[in-house]
Motif scaffolding. Sequence first.
Motif, PDB file in Angstrom:
ATOM      1  N   TRP A 136       0.820  -1.212   0.000  1.00  0.00           N
ATOM      2  CA  TRP A 136       0.000   0.000   0.000  1.00  0.00           C
ATOM      3  C   TRP A 136       0.851   1.258   0.000  1.00  0.00           C
ATOM      4  O   TRP A 136       0.506   2.257  -0.634  1.00  0.00           O
ATOM      5  N   ARG A 137       1.989   1.243   0.708  1.00  0.00           N
ATOM      6  CA  ARG A 137       2.887   2.402   0.654  1.00  0.00           C
ATOM      7  C   ARG A 137       3.379   2.632  -0.774  1.00  0.00           C
ATOM      8  O   ARG A 137       3.409   3.756  -1.265  1.00  0.00           O
ATOM      9  N   ASP A 138       3.774   1.549  -1.442  1.00  0.00           N
ATOM     10  CA  ASP A 138       4.229   1.630  -2.819  1.00  0.00           C
ATOM     11  C   ASP A 138       3.110   2.102  -3.748  1.00  0.00           C
ATOM     12  O   ASP A 138       3.315   2.938  -4.622  1.00  0.00           O
ATOM     13  N   GLU A 139       1.922   1.573  -3.542  1.00  0.00           N
ATOM     14  CA  GLU A 139       0.765   1.942  -4.370  1.00  0.00           C
ATOM     15  C   GLU A 139       0.434   3.429  -4.229  1.00  0.00           C
ATOM     16  O   GLU A 139       0.224   4.129  -5.216  1.00  0.00           O
ATOM     17  N   TYR A 140       0.418   3.927  -3.004  1.00  0.00           N
ATOM     18  CA  TYR A 140       0.105   5.347  -2.792  1.00  0.00           C
ATOM     19  C   TYR A 140       1.220   6.245  -3.329  1.00  0.00           C
ATOM     20  O   TYR A 140       0.950   7.313  -3.876  1.00  0.00           O
ATOM     21  N   ALA A 141       2.476   5.826  -3.184  1.00  0.00           N
ATOM     22  CA  ALA A 141       3.588   6.608  -3.728  1.00  0.00           C
ATOM     23  C   ALA A 141       3.490   6.665  -5.247  1.00  0.00           C
ATOM     24  O   ALA A 141       3.724   7.715  -5.857  1.00  0.00           O
ATOM     25  N   ARG A 142       3.139   5.527  -5.870  1.00  0.00           N
ATOM     26  CA  ARG A 142       2.975   5.496  -7.320  1.00  0.00           C
ATOM     27  C   ARG A 142       1.843   6.421  -7.763  1.00  0.00           C
ATOM     28  O   ARG A 142       1.968   7.163  -8.735  1.00  0.00           O
ATOM     29  N   GLN A 143       0.727   6.382  -7.033  1.00  0.00           N
ATOM     30  CA  GLN A 143      -0.404   7.242  -7.382  1.00  0.00           C
ATOM     31  C   GLN A 143      -0.049   8.722  -7.238  1.00  0.00           C
ATOM     32  O   GLN A 143      -0.454   9.541  -8.060  1.00  0.00           O
ATOM     33  N   ASN A 144       0.705   9.059  -6.196  1.00  0.00           N
ATOM     34  CA  ASN A 144       1.079  10.463  -5.991  1.00  0.00           C
ATOM     35  C   ASN A 144       2.084  10.939  -7.039  1.00  0.00           C
ATOM     36  O   ASN A 144       2.044  12.086  -7.456  1.00  0.00           O
ATOM     37  N   ARG A 203      -9.008  10.333 -10.878  1.00  0.00           N
ATOM     38  CA  ARG A 203      -9.642   9.577  -9.810  1.00  0.00           C
ATOM     39  C   ARG A 203     -10.455  10.541  -8.967  1.00  0.00           C
ATOM     40  O   ARG A 203     -10.203  11.731  -8.945  1.00  0.00           O
TER      41      ARG A 203
END
Length: 64
Positions: free
Chosen positions: A48-56, A62
């Motif tokens: 989830w940390r990686d996913e949120y960093a990728r999204q940011n 979205r």
Amino acid sequence: MADVVKRAWGGFLWWARGVTGESKYQAYLDHERRVHPDREPMTERQFWRDEYARQNANPEGRCC
């Protein structure tokens, strides 16, 4: 009648997990096991940390 309710509840849970993103981690695990069986998958927290960093880093359309 119970079978119909059971199937409807299962469908609702499937939908809810997709909407909330809960199914993303499971999809990631499935992919890792299938494509990279020799690699240790990230923990859910790391994912989830990686996913949120990728999204940011890569904002897409979205709602939030």
